[in-house]
Structures are given as structure tokens and as C-alpha cells.
Motif scaffolding. Structure first.
Motif, mmCIF file in Angstrom:
data_model
loop_
_atom_site.group_PDB
_atom_site.id
_atom_site.type_symbol
_atom_site.label_atom_id
_atom_site.label_comp_id
_atom_site.label_asym_id
_atom_site.label_seq_id
_atom_site.Cartn_x
_atom_site.Cartn_y
_atom_site.Cartn_z
ATOM 1 N N GLY A 20 0.817 -1.220 0.000
ATOM 2 C CA GLY A 20 0.000 0.000 0.000
ATOM 3 C C GLY A 20 0.845 1.261 0.000
ATOM 4 O O GLY A 20 2.042 1.224 -0.289
ATOM 5 N N ARG A 21 0.212 2.374 0.330
ATOM 6 C CA ARG A 21 0.904 3.666 0.314
ATOM 7 C C ARG A 21 0.679 4.418 1.612
ATOM 8 O O ARG A 21 -0.438 4.455 2.118
ATOM 9 C CB ARG A 21 0.403 4.536 -0.835
ATOM 10 C CG ARG A 21 0.785 4.010 -2.173
ATOM 11 C CD ARG A 21 0.269 4.952 -3.252
ATOM 12 N NE ARG A 21 0.676 4.464 -4.541
ATOM 13 C CZ ARG A 21 1.622 5.021 -5.280
ATOM 14 N NH1 ARG A 21 2.241 6.085 -4.871
ATOM 15 N NH2 ARG A 21 1.939 4.501 -6.449
ATOM 16 N N LEU A 22 1.730 5.053 2.085
ATOM 17 C CA LEU A 22 1.687 5.927 3.249
ATOM 18 C C LEU A 22 2.180 7.286 2.789
ATOM 19 O O LEU A 22 3.292 7.405 2.269
ATOM 20 C CB LEU A 22 2.574 5.380 4.364
ATOM 21 C CG LEU A 22 2.613 6.150 5.672
ATOM 22 C CD1 LEU A 22 1.243 6.104 6.359
ATOM 23 C CD2 LEU A 22 3.663 5.560 6.597
ATOM 24 N N VAL A 23 1.342 8.313 2.930
ATOM 25 C CA VAL A 23 1.681 9.651 2.449
ATOM 26 C C VAL A 23 1.631 10.612 3.632
ATOM 27 O O VAL A 23 0.678 10.617 4.396
ATOM 28 C CB VAL A 23 0.694 10.110 1.354
ATOM 29 C CG1 VAL A 23 1.030 11.508 0.866
ATOM 30 C CG2 VAL A 23 0.689 9.122 0.187
ATOM 31 N N TRP A 24 2.677 11.415 3.724
ATOM 32 C CA TRP A 24 2.834 12.354 4.839
ATOM 33 C C TRP A 24 2.694 13.787 4.382
ATOM 34 O O TRP A 24 3.266 14.175 3.380
ATOM 35 C CB TRP A 24 4.230 12.179 5.433
ATOM 36 C CG TRP A 24 4.311 11.101 6.429
ATOM 37 C CD1 TRP A 24 4.321 9.764 6.191
ATOM 38 C CD2 TRP A 24 4.374 11.251 7.828
ATOM 39 N NE1 TRP A 24 4.395 9.079 7.367
ATOM 40 C CE2 TRP A 24 4.438 9.974 8.391
ATOM 41 C CE3 TRP A 24 4.395 12.344 8.678
ATOM 42 C CZ2 TRP A 24 4.508 9.760 9.761
ATOM 43 C CZ3 TRP A 24 4.473 12.129 10.035
ATOM 44 C CH2 TRP A 24 4.529 10.857 10.559
ATOM 45 N N LEU A 25 1.982 14.604 5.172
ATOM 46 C CA LEU A 25 1.942 16.046 4.954
ATOM 47 C C LEU A 25 2.987 16.747 5.820
ATOM 48 O O LEU A 25 3.185 17.938 5.708
ATOM 49 C CB LEU A 25 0.559 16.615 5.319
ATOM 50 C CG LEU A 25 -0.623 16.108 4.517
ATOM 51 C CD1 LEU A 25 -1.909 16.731 5.027
ATOM 52 C CD2 LEU A 25 -0.435 16.404 3.048
#
Length: 157
Positions: free
Chosen positions: A72-77
């Protein structure tokens, strides 16, 4: 809040973490499930296996990573994405200015397709507003203060 609404409008099932007091509002905006992040076992209360997670709060990486499915994907702001594992792609999210997309979003807000909870405050309330945000008492809101002034007859933010 916009990310939740856009994802839900595209048919994506969204689970969010928030305080219990925000649960009803977030469900109204399209969240399928709202998990109270004040609960020390909030990770255990989420079924996991998510295709992706968007992180907007520091210190939550490992918990979120454990809920993302392999590949999957983990996206950080927050510009501090952890290294991926189990084939999970972990990246920082950087935005680029795009006037056409911003106009599209503004149009969706005007048409009532996207909702924004805006609180206008006078500049003199700046220190108190900042203290509320810093203490986590702004109800998920980010506060932007501006000074209105006129120059040659044109109001500017």
C-alpha cells in the motif's frame, strides 16, 4: 477535511481519526468510520488492511504504517515520512501551485459540493487563536489571520 470529502465523492471508503466530538460532523462529510485518537488502543479498534493512509499529524507514522496493507501507500503532509516496509511506499506529499485545480475546488465549495468550516477572526484575536491551535482546541481547524486594507480602492487580504 477537503481530502475526506473528495475521496468520499470518488467512492473511496474513508476511515479517519479525530476526537469523539468531531465524529458526527466527519461522518456527515463522508467518513465511513471515525476512530477516537484519544483512545490509547485506537489502532486496535481499526480493522486495518488499508490501501493507503494520509498522515497529517506527527508521531503517528508507525501506527498508520501498521494499518496499511502490504504494497500500500503511506503519504505524509509533515515532511518526515518513515522508511517503507512490507512493500509499502512511504512518501512526503508536496503540492505545486495549480490555478485551474484551485478554481475547480473553489467552484465546488460555492456549489455546496465541498464544505469548509471557516471562522473569521479579527487580527487582534491572533494570539488567542494561535494559543487555541497550539493547545489542540481549534476543532481540527487551521486558523489564518489577515488584515484587510484598501489600496487604490481595491480590498486586499
Amino acid at each position: 477535511m477537503l481530502v475526506l470529502q473528495i475521496a468520499a465523492a470518488r467512492g473511496i471508503e474513508v476511515t479517519v481519526t479525530a476526537s469523539a466530538s468531531a465524529a458526527e460532523r466527519l461522518r456527515g462529510l463522508g467518513a465511513l468510520e471515525v476512530v477516537d485518537y484519544h483512545d490509547p488502543d485506537w489502532v486496535g479498534r481499526v480493522r486495518g488492511g488499508f490501501d493507503g493512509a494520509l498522515i497529517a499529524a506527527g508521531g503517528t507514522a508507525q501506527a498508520a504504517l501498521s494499518l496499511v496493507r502490504d504494497g500500500g501507500r503511506l503519504v505524509w503532509l509533515t515532511s518526515d515520512a518513515p522508511a517503507g516496509e512490507r512493500g509499502v511506499t512511504s512518501t512526503d506529499l508536496y503540492l505545486r501551485p495549480d490555478a485551474a485545480q484551485l478554481a475547480h475546488l473553489a467552484e465546488a465549495v460555492v456549489e455546496g459540493k465541498l464544505k469548509q468550516n471557516v471562522e473569521a477572526l479579527p487580527l487582534s484575536d491572533g494570539p488567542a487563536a494561535f494559543a487555541r491551535v497550539s493547545a489542540g482546541q481549534a476543532g481540527g481547524k487551521k486558523i489564518v489571520l489577515t488584515r484587510a486594507y484598501r489600496r487604490r480602492g481595491v480590498a486586499r487580504p
